[in-house]
Motif scaffolding. Structure first.
Motif, mmCIF file in Angstrom:
data_model
loop_
_atom_site.group_PDB
_atom_site.id
_atom_site.type_symbol
_atom_site.label_atom_id
_atom_site.label_comp_id
_atom_site.label_asym_id
_atom_site.label_seq_id
_atom_site.Cartn_x
_atom_site.Cartn_y
_atom_site.Cartn_z
ATOM 1 N N UNK A 313 -26.171 60.529 17.787
ATOM 2 C CA UNK A 313 -26.076 61.490 16.713
ATOM 3 C C UNK A 313 -26.934 61.024 15.535
ATOM 4 N N UNK A 314 -27.487 61.971 14.836
ATOM 5 C CA UNK A 314 -28.221 61.652 13.617
ATOM 6 C C UNK A 314 -27.299 61.890 12.423
ATOM 7 N N UNK A 315 -27.172 60.880 11.578
ATOM 8 C CA UNK A 315 -26.308 60.956 10.393
ATOM 9 C C UNK A 315 -27.189 61.173 9.174
ATOM 10 N N UNK A 316 -26.930 62.227 8.417
ATOM 11 C CA UNK A 316 -27.672 62.468 7.181
ATOM 12 C C UNK A 316 -26.677 62.622 6.038
ATOM 13 N N UNK A 317 -27.101 62.228 4.874
ATOM 14 C CA UNK A 317 -26.234 62.312 3.707
ATOM 15 C C UNK A 317 -26.973 62.967 2.555
ATOM 16 N N UNK A 318 -26.295 63.902 1.906
ATOM 17 C CA UNK A 318 -26.800 64.535 0.697
ATOM 18 C C UNK A 318 -25.818 64.196 -0.405
ATOM 19 N N UNK A 319 -26.313 63.726 -1.528
ATOM 20 C CA UNK A 319 -25.433 63.230 -2.574
ATOM 21 C C UNK A 319 -25.827 63.795 -3.923
ATOM 22 N N UNK A 320 -24.843 64.178 -4.702
ATOM 23 C CA UNK A 320 -25.057 64.593 -6.082
ATOM 24 C C UNK A 320 -24.223 63.683 -6.968
#
Length: 347
Positions: A313-320
């Protein structure tokens, strides 16, 4: 109204327009928005209802657009009794929400009013206070649903067509990541109670108050002037990335599935401290906007994912985060594809 509806049907087609919700003129209990009598309001509603249904029975109309933080339910009592006697019950119930638990006192102050501004202008231009209850929307929705049940309207669709964390157009926390966490918390907490959340309003360029000379002046909008997205806009962007199947939700998180993967949205919501909630803004200014929160802390979460098919699986993170600046734009960070682990730690 007849010509407008027929124009919409001709331009966009019945299949499209029949999915729309037409909200009748709202908040008649406030003289600011309806200076006439309740009898005049209900007569106008009846004629509008009959006109709309005369064009197509499949078109949907909603009323009365009550502010659910106003304690009195006289409007509901009078309006729905009129609708039953005239066979014009609305197809859905629009609701409005602003978290001021003393809104009636602000709108109808005891005479003489000690301040020169009219009551409605006071709410727009002076920060008078916010409810200290972090779950105020959830509690008010529950109360409103009980009131509607007493009228036998539990089967009606509820839509929050106007809501915000404040009615004040110059609240400096509107430009911070607090607003993103507020939206995420309240939408996730109440997503199965109502059918929709119509945030008020899209842009800081709104005519209810004079324009500000400052870019980040605490406006209500999701977007600042010059089309710059604020943290609140990013919250909706992240919510839109969730899948269409709910797996779990709890305090500060929601997990979904869809689009060929899994999505986890986490947020660290902190409510205002008691002084700020009471209206004391003396410790807040344009460069120190986070001084009005209590229990501010870093939260570490551990979520255990079970039943996931083996594979890569590819893990991506978007953070604010607050460190990203006034517009609070989200930053992307992609990590190398790896085998899915049974436990993921999120900080």
């Amino acid at each position: 109204m007849d010509r407008f509806l027929r124009h919409c049907l001709n331009r966009y087609g019945a299949e499209e327009v029949e999915t729309w919700r037409f909200e009748f003129w709202n908040e008649p209990e406030l003289r600011t928005f309806w200076p006439g009598t309740m009898a005049e309001y209900m007569e106008l509603y009846l004629r509008t209802y009959q006109t709309l249904k005369g064009v197509s029975e499949r078109l949907r109309i909603g009323a009365p657009g009550r502010i659910i933080t106003i304690r009195s339910h006289r409007l509901n009592d009078e309006f729905f009794a009129f609708c039953r006697s005239n066979q014009c019950l609305p197809d859905f119930i629009p609701l409005h929400f602003y978290p001021h638990d003393d809104i009636e006192d602000m709108l109808y102050p005891a005479p003489p009013d000690p301040l020169p501004l009219q009551p409605y202008r006071r709410i727009l231009e002076e920060f008078i206070g916010i409810s200290p209850n972090p779950d105020f929307l959830r509690d008010m929705l529950a109360r409103e649903m009980e009131l509607l049940a007493e009228h036998g309207l539990s089967d009606k669709e509820l839509v929050l067509t106007e809501w915000n964390s404040t009615a004040y157009h110059r609240e400096l926390t509107n430009d911070t990541v607090y607003k993103a966490a507020y939206l995420a918390k309240n939408i996730i907490d109440n997503l199965d109670r109502i059918s929709g959340f119509g945030y008020w309003v899209l842009s800081d360029n709104i005519e209810e108050t004079a324009a500000s000379a400052h870019l980040y002046h605490g406006g209500l909008g999701l977007i600042a002037q010059h089309g710059i997205p604020k943290a609140a806009f990013v919250a909706y962007e992240l919510l839109a990335k969730l899948g269409n199947r709910l797996l779990a939700r709890g305090e500060r998180y929601i997990a979904t599935a869809g689009r060929g993967g899994y999505q986890i949205l986490t947020f660290n919501y902190c409510h205002f401290d008691d002084l700020y909630a009471m209206g004391d803004t003396s410790f807040i200014n344009a460069t120190n906007r986070y001084n009005g929160f209590k229990d501010e802390k870093t939260v570490k979460m551990q979520l255990e994912l079970k039943g996931i098919r083996p594979g890569r699986y590819r893990w991506s993170r978007i953070r604010s985060a607050a460190s990203t600046g006034a517009a609070m734009t989200a930053g992307w960070r992609w990590e190398r594809p790896t085998r899915c682990l049974p436990r993921i730690s999120l900080t």
